[in-house]
Motif scaffolding. Sequence first.
Motif, mmCIF file in Angstrom:
data_model
loop_
_atom_site.group_PDB
_atom_site.id
_atom_site.type_symbol
_atom_site.label_atom_id
_atom_site.label_comp_id
_atom_site.label_asym_id
_atom_site.label_seq_id
_atom_site.Cartn_x
_atom_site.Cartn_y
_atom_site.Cartn_z
ATOM 1 N N SER A 168 -49.737 -34.424 75.069
ATOM 2 C CA SER A 168 -49.494 -33.978 73.697
ATOM 3 C C SER A 168 -48.071 -33.451 73.613
ATOM 4 O O SER A 168 -47.464 -33.091 74.619
ATOM 5 C CB SER A 168 -50.470 -32.867 73.317
ATOM 6 O OG SER A 168 -51.780 -33.360 73.298
ATOM 7 N N ASP B 159 -43.666 -29.969 68.115
ATOM 8 C CA ASP B 159 -42.359 -30.096 67.464
ATOM 9 C C ASP B 159 -41.675 -28.730 67.405
ATOM 10 O O ASP B 159 -42.186 -27.740 67.950
ATOM 11 C CB ASP B 159 -42.491 -30.747 66.082
ATOM 12 C CG ASP B 159 -43.320 -29.933 65.098
ATOM 13 O OD1 ASP B 159 -43.484 -28.717 65.294
ATOM 14 O OD2 ASP B 159 -43.805 -30.526 64.118
ATOM 15 N N GLU C 66 -48.570 -29.320 66.893
ATOM 16 C CA GLU C 66 -48.923 -30.189 68.017
ATOM 17 C C GLU C 66 -49.175 -31.610 67.518
ATOM 18 O O GLU C 66 -49.761 -31.813 66.452
ATOM 19 C CB GLU C 66 -50.173 -29.642 68.711
ATOM 20 C CG GLU C 66 -50.493 -30.318 70.013
ATOM 21 C CD GLU C 66 -51.614 -29.631 70.762
ATOM 22 O OE1 GLU C 66 -52.303 -30.336 71.518
ATOM 23 O OE2 GLU C 66 -51.805 -28.418 70.594
ATOM 24 N N TRP C 67 -48.704 -32.580 68.289
ATOM 25 C CA TRP C 67 -48.874 -33.999 67.985
ATOM 26 C C TRP C 67 -49.452 -34.695 69.207
ATOM 27 O O TRP C 67 -49.084 -34.387 70.328
ATOM 28 C CB TRP C 67 -47.528 -34.641 67.622
ATOM 29 C CG TRP C 67 -46.919 -34.093 66.378
ATOM 30 C CD1 TRP C 67 -46.071 -33.028 66.290
ATOM 31 C CD2 TRP C 67 -47.103 -34.553 65.048
ATOM 32 N NE1 TRP C 67 -45.711 -32.804 64.988
ATOM 33 C CE2 TRP C 67 -46.336 -33.736 64.194
ATOM 34 C CE3 TRP C 67 -47.836 -35.593 64.480
ATOM 35 C CZ2 TRP C 67 -46.283 -33.915 62.825
ATOM 36 C CZ3 TRP C 67 -47.796 -35.777 63.116
ATOM 37 C CH2 TRP C 67 -47.024 -34.942 62.301
ATOM 38 N N GLU C 68 -50.367 -35.635 68.966
ATOM 39 C CA GLU C 68 -50.945 -36.384 70.073
ATOM 40 C C GLU C 68 -51.157 -37.843 69.666
ATOM 41 O O GLU C 68 -51.288 -38.172 68.491
ATOM 42 C CB GLU C 68 -52.265 -35.759 70.527
ATOM 43 C CG GLU C 68 -53.337 -35.733 69.474
ATOM 44 C CD GLU C 68 -54.583 -34.983 69.899
ATOM 45 O OE1 GLU C 68 -55.653 -35.320 69.381
ATOM 46 O OE2 GLU C 68 -54.487 -34.074 70.741
ATOM 47 N N TRP C 69 -51.170 -38.692 70.669
ATOM 48 C CA TRP C 69 -51.396 -40.124 70.455
ATOM 49 C C TRP C 69 -52.854 -40.420 70.753
ATOM 50 O O TRP C 69 -53.391 -39.991 71.774
ATOM 51 C CB TRP C 69 -50.483 -40.922 71.378
ATOM 52 C CG TRP C 69 -50.632 -42.396 71.274
ATOM 53 C CD1 TRP C 69 -50.391 -43.170 70.182
ATOM 54 C CD2 TRP C 69 -51.044 -43.284 72.307
ATOM 55 N NE1 TRP C 69 -50.614 -44.484 70.468
ATOM 56 C CE2 TRP C 69 -51.018 -44.595 71.780
ATOM 57 C CE3 TRP C 69 -51.417 -43.115 73.629
ATOM 58 C CZ2 TRP C 69 -51.365 -45.714 72.518
ATOM 59 C CZ3 TRP C 69 -51.750 -44.226 74.372
ATOM 60 C CH2 TRP C 69 -51.729 -45.514 73.815
ATOM 61 N N LEU D 113 -48.710 -41.041 65.995
ATOM 62 C CA LEU D 113 -49.045 -39.688 66.430
ATOM 63 C C LEU D 113 -49.829 -38.995 65.324
ATOM 64 O O LEU D 113 -49.575 -39.199 64.136
ATOM 65 C CB LEU D 113 -47.779 -38.890 66.741
ATOM 66 C CG LEU D 113 -46.915 -39.400 67.889
ATOM 67 C CD1 LEU D 113 -45.742 -38.463 68.115
ATOM 68 C CD2 LEU D 113 -47.722 -39.539 69.166
ATOM 69 N N SER E 97 -51.424 -35.118 64.150
ATOM 70 C CA SER E 97 -51.511 -33.679 64.371
ATOM 71 C C SER E 97 -52.984 -33.301 64.266
ATOM 72 O O SER E 97 -53.628 -33.648 63.268
ATOM 73 C CB SER E 97 -50.690 -32.923 63.326
ATOM 74 O OG SER E 97 -50.861 -31.539 63.486
ATOM 75 N N VAL F 67 -41.847 -39.078 63.343
ATOM 76 C CA VAL F 67 -42.126 -37.679 63.731
ATOM 77 C C VAL F 67 -40.924 -37.115 64.477
ATOM 78 O O VAL F 67 -40.505 -35.982 64.231
ATOM 79 C CB VAL F 67 -43.403 -37.602 64.605
ATOM 80 C CG1 VAL F 67 -43.618 -36.200 65.133
ATOM 81 C CG2 VAL F 67 -44.612 -38.065 63.821
ATOM 82 N N LEU G 14 -39.354 -33.588 70.119
ATOM 83 C CA LEU G 14 -40.731 -33.418 70.553
ATOM 84 C C LEU G 14 -40.734 -32.971 72.004
ATOM 85 O O LEU G 14 -40.130 -33.592 72.859
ATOM 86 C CB LEU G 14 -41.497 -34.729 70.397
ATOM 87 C CG LEU G 14 -41.628 -35.231 68.951
ATOM 88 C CD1 LEU G 14 -42.316 -36.582 68.938
ATOM 89 C CD2 LEU G 14 -42.384 -34.234 68.104
#
Length: 129
Positions: free
Chosen positions: A16, A19, A24-27, A39, A41, A54, A61
């Motif tokens: 994860s 930014d 939080e950002w995840e694939w 991605l 959030s 993003v 990131l």
Amino acid sequence: MSTYLHDGIAFDLTRSFVDVIGVEWEWRGEWTASGEPLLVSPGLPESPAPLPDVYRDHGPLIPISLRPSAAQYRAAVDPDYAATVAAGYVEDHIAAAVAPVLTAHHLQPSPLEQTGFRGFIRSLQKDGA
């Protein structure tokens, strides 16, 4: 494929990211038609965005370190946790410690007690009583 190269930076998509403002950002395994990873959030699961967007709008990131497990936490705090529990250790020794109680004789007398305005007031009280 779990690595994506963007602007010369290799992104490990198994991790994860956060930014600059802490979102939080995840694939989640989804790709755009042009081959960019989407991605998401976790707070906004309905709004996936391509990684380059993003990165441009919210970046840079920063990859989030893998979170330690409960066993890793215990090992860091007490490497011999199992032996400590087996020995019956409890933290009642802190409550058993008695803090000293301060009384008036522990404190130095105030210099204003003998001189200055308080002395004047006391002299009036003695004369008027």
